[in-house]
Structure formats: C-alpha cells, structure tokens
Design an enzyme around this catalytic site. Structure first.
Site, short mmCIF file in Angstrom:
data_model
loop_
_atom_site.label_atom_id
_atom_site.label_comp_id
_atom_site.label_asym_id
_atom_site.label_seq_id
_atom_site.Cartn_x
_atom_site.Cartn_y
_atom_site.Cartn_z
N LYS A 171 0.84 -1.21 0.00
CA LYS A 171 0.00 0.00 0.00
C LYS A 171 0.88 1.26 0.00
CE LYS A 171 -0.22 -0.27 5.01
NZ LYS A 171 -0.90 -0.92 6.13
N TYR B 175 16.05 29.82 7.43
CA TYR B 175 14.76 30.41 7.85
C TYR B 175 14.68 30.54 9.36
CZ TYR B 175 12.85 29.81 3.16
OH TYR B 175 12.61 29.89 1.82
C1 LIG Z 1 -0.11 -1.94 6.72
C2 LIG Z 1 -0.66 -3.23 7.15
C3 LIG Z 1 0.17 -4.35 7.36
C4 LIG Z 1 1.68 -4.27 7.31
O1 LIG Z 1 2.15 -3.71 8.52
P1 LIG Z 1 3.73 -3.55 8.80
O2 LIG Z 1 3.78 -3.05 10.20
O3 LIG Z 1 4.22 -2.54 7.81
O4 LIG Z 1 4.32 -4.88 8.61
C5 LIG Z 1 -0.43 -5.55 7.66
N1 LIG Z 1 -1.78 -5.66 7.77
C6 LIG Z 1 -2.60 -4.60 7.60
C7 LIG Z 1 -4.07 -4.77 7.76
C8 LIG Z 1 -2.07 -3.35 7.30
O5 LIG Z 1 -2.89 -2.31 7.16
#
Ligand SMILES: *Cc1c(COP(=O)(O)O)cnc(C)c1O
Length: 358
Positions: free
Chosen positions: A35, A255
């Site tokens: 994702k 800045y």
């Molecule tokens: C993002 C996600 C993962 C992966 O989690 P990590 O901590 O990056 O391994 C697994 N399951 C779900 C439902 C997620 O949303």
C-alpha cells in the site's frame, strides 16, 4: 547535470527481506503489503520485484489494486480497507481483488451482488486494535450472512495487531489468544501477523503473514535495529552538496535564523528538503552522511535544501555525496530524530524524487 536528489532502490535487498519473512514464518503464506505506493518505493517496481516470491499482495484501494493488474501482477490482491461503496463490486470481481469486510454496510452491499460477480472476501475481526472490524462475538453470524451471499465464493479471516512492536506485551498476547479461540472451529484460512508479529510473535504466524515495513528493510520492533534482524535497507535517499560556505561565529543559518554558528565554521548546503519528503521537523543535529561520514544538520529544513555542519569535514566540496537515509544510515534513526516513524518517512518521499533501481 540534473538535480542530484534521488532514491536508489535495491532489488536484491527487497528479495532478501522477503526471504527473511520466509525464514521466520516458514509455514505461512506471504501477503506482501505494498500500500501507499509500496511504502514510497513505487508500487509497480516492488510488485514486479516480488512477484515470483510472494503469494499475494495487500493494498488499501481499488486504484492500487488495478495498478497492480496493469503492471502484470496475477497473484491475489487483498484490499486491506475493504471496499467503500457497492458500485465498486463488479470491478473487484473483474480484477479479482479480495476486499476485507469489516462493516454491516459492506454486508448489505454484498448481499445484493449477483453470482455472476464472484468474490473472495476476508472477514476483519477486531481483537483489540479498535479501529476496523467486527467484534468476535458476531463473527459466526457474519460468516453465515457471507455464505448466503450469491457472489461470495470464498471467505478468509484476519485481524490486526495494535502493539506487536513491544516485546512480551499483554495486549498482543490476548489478541493472539482471542483470534485463535474464535477461529479454531471456523475452518477458515487465518491471518494476524504484520512485520512485528512475524519477527517477535511466532504464535501469530497462522496461515498467512502480512509483512510491510520489514520488506523495505526497516525494523518494526522497539528493541531491535534492522541490522540486528538481518534486514537490508531497500531505499537509499541521496543527494549532493551544492554549496559550501565559510561562516562566521554568530551567523544565523536559514529560515527563522534561530540556529547560530558557535564559531567560524564551514556550512554545507545539500539539495534535499521537505519538498522531497525529508522531514521538516528534523531538528538540528539530525545525522546525515557526507562522503560516507556522519555530520549533523544545522538550522531548519527548507523545501529544497538542508544545511550541514561541516566542521568535521573542512575539505568537503560541491558535488560530494550526501546520504539522508538507507545504506549506512538507518531510516529509523532519522525518523526518531524527527519524532516520527520510518513508515512515514518512506511513504512521504515525493514524486519529484527519481526512483532509480540499482
Ligand atoms: C499496513 C498493514 C500491514 C503491514 O504492517 P507492517 O507493520 O508494515 O508490517 C499488515 N496488515 C494490515 C491490515 C495493514 O494495514
């Protein structure tokens, strides 16, 4: 010459990290979580690099799922947030995307979908995260409803950890026990482990594991660094010095002018900033590698530039390499300095940074 900021992507490291998943959870199938544009690494590149070695992919939207299909991915793809409206269902079926089902509204939508749109779905159970999902007590009834949906041809079940990154955690222990107790009699394929579960909670491996951050080579655990876990950074964010200026004691840098030189000193300018995804909240003292050696940042992070204390490298010059994180400087360390997580730094690398596979 173009602007020197870029993200080098190491395919060998990505494959190695997936092997680490297999090593820790040898009996589980692997859903590689890609994702948020593959945690910032590029969805299609990650998917193509892993397509031979993973069993499925996890994304958070139908658009990401379709992108995977356009990239030629034929493995199962799970929508970890489910679908949002009933009108998405025909496309899910056509593209063979497997939504998580977490709400009554989704159950009602599924009940009206025709058998001509077959779907695999995952029941999402809330065992303690208290974000998405059905409470365990109603899951048998949810399953019955799904079995009555003409379109639903296969059902699996998953839950998600709230704090698996902490060792010996009471909440995690009870999430594992409650999920096992619920699913023991259901005869469904099960999944609860994220990266932290894979590395620290063997009892959570079950039928499917869902690694995200560990694939990209960052540690998910509070008490262990990535190198200790034999994880290799996939992304190295680098740029170069574009100026080196001799400054006087008392000169205010950048800045706001709230950082002042404590003595006469060289200050370097590197072409990277928050417009590239380098965290604006990284305070002075955040480590950066110049010519492979650590120097601290000074002053505030600008949109396109950062400023560096070069007292330890008075010979540093325009064009010298600057490494922001990756090989030689764990992204977790930069994240901790900036008060955030490796997850956020990786997925915030912006579009203007060229991703270069090496
Ligand atoms: C993002 C996600 C993962 C992966 O989690 P990590 O901590 O990056 O391994 C697994 N399951 C779900 C439902 C997620 O949303």
């Amino acid at each position: 010459m173009s602007r020197p900021a870029r993200a080098l992507l190491d395919a060998g490291a990505l494959k190695h990290n997936l092997q680490q998943v297999r090593h820790h959870a040898p009996r589980a199938r692997v859903m590689a979580v890609v994702k948020a544009n593959g945690y910032g690494h590029g969805l299609a590149w990650v998917a193509r690099t892993l397509s031979e070695s993973t069993d499925a992919f996890g994304v958070s939207s139908i658009e990401e799922g379709v992108q995977l299909r356009l990239a030629g991915v034929t493995r199962p793809v799970c929508l970890l947030e489910g679908f949002f409206t009933a009108d998405e269902l025909p496309l899910l079926s056509k593209q063979q995307l497997e939504p998580v089902v977490h709400s009554e509204a989704q159950l009602r939508a599924l009940a009206t979908a025709p058998a001509s749109s077959p779907l695999t779905v995952w029941i999402k159970v809330d065992t303690g995260m208290h974000r998405l999902g059905f409470l365990p007590a109603v899951v048998p009834d949810v399953l019955k409803q799904l079995r009555n949906c003409p379109a639903v041809t296969k059902v699996r079940i998953m839950s998600h950890f709230a704090r698996a990154e902490f060792p010996d955690d009471r909440v995690t222990r009870s999430q594992i026990e409650d999920f096992a107790g619920l699913t023991r009699s259901l005869a469904l394929e099960t999944s609860i482990a994220n990266s932290a579960g894979i590395l620290a909670w063997p009892a959570s491996h079950l039928d499917w594991v869902r690694p995200g951050i560990m694939l990209y080579g960052a540690s998910p655990l509070m008490n262990k660094a990535a190198a200790q876990l034999d994880l290799r950074p996939v992304m190295t964010l680098e740029s170069a010095l574009i100026a080196v200026q001799p400054r006087k004691k008392g000169d205010a840098i950048g800045y706001g002018g709230d950082w002042r030189c404590p003595e006469d000193m060289p200050v370097g300018v590197a072409a990277i900033g928050y417009g590239d995804g380098y965290p604006r909240h990284a305070p002075p003292g955040t480590p950066v590698l110049v010519n492979g050696r650590r120097v601290p940042t000074v002053g505030r992070v600008s949109m396109d530039m950062i400023t560096l204390d070069l007292r330890s490298q008075p010979q540093a010059k325009i064009g010298d390499p600057v490494l922001l994180w990756g090989r030689g400087l764990p992204v977790e360390e930069v994240a901790e300095s900036a008060g955030t997580l490796s997850y956020e730094l990786l997925c915030h690398v912006t579009e203007r940074i060229p991703r270069v596979a090496v």
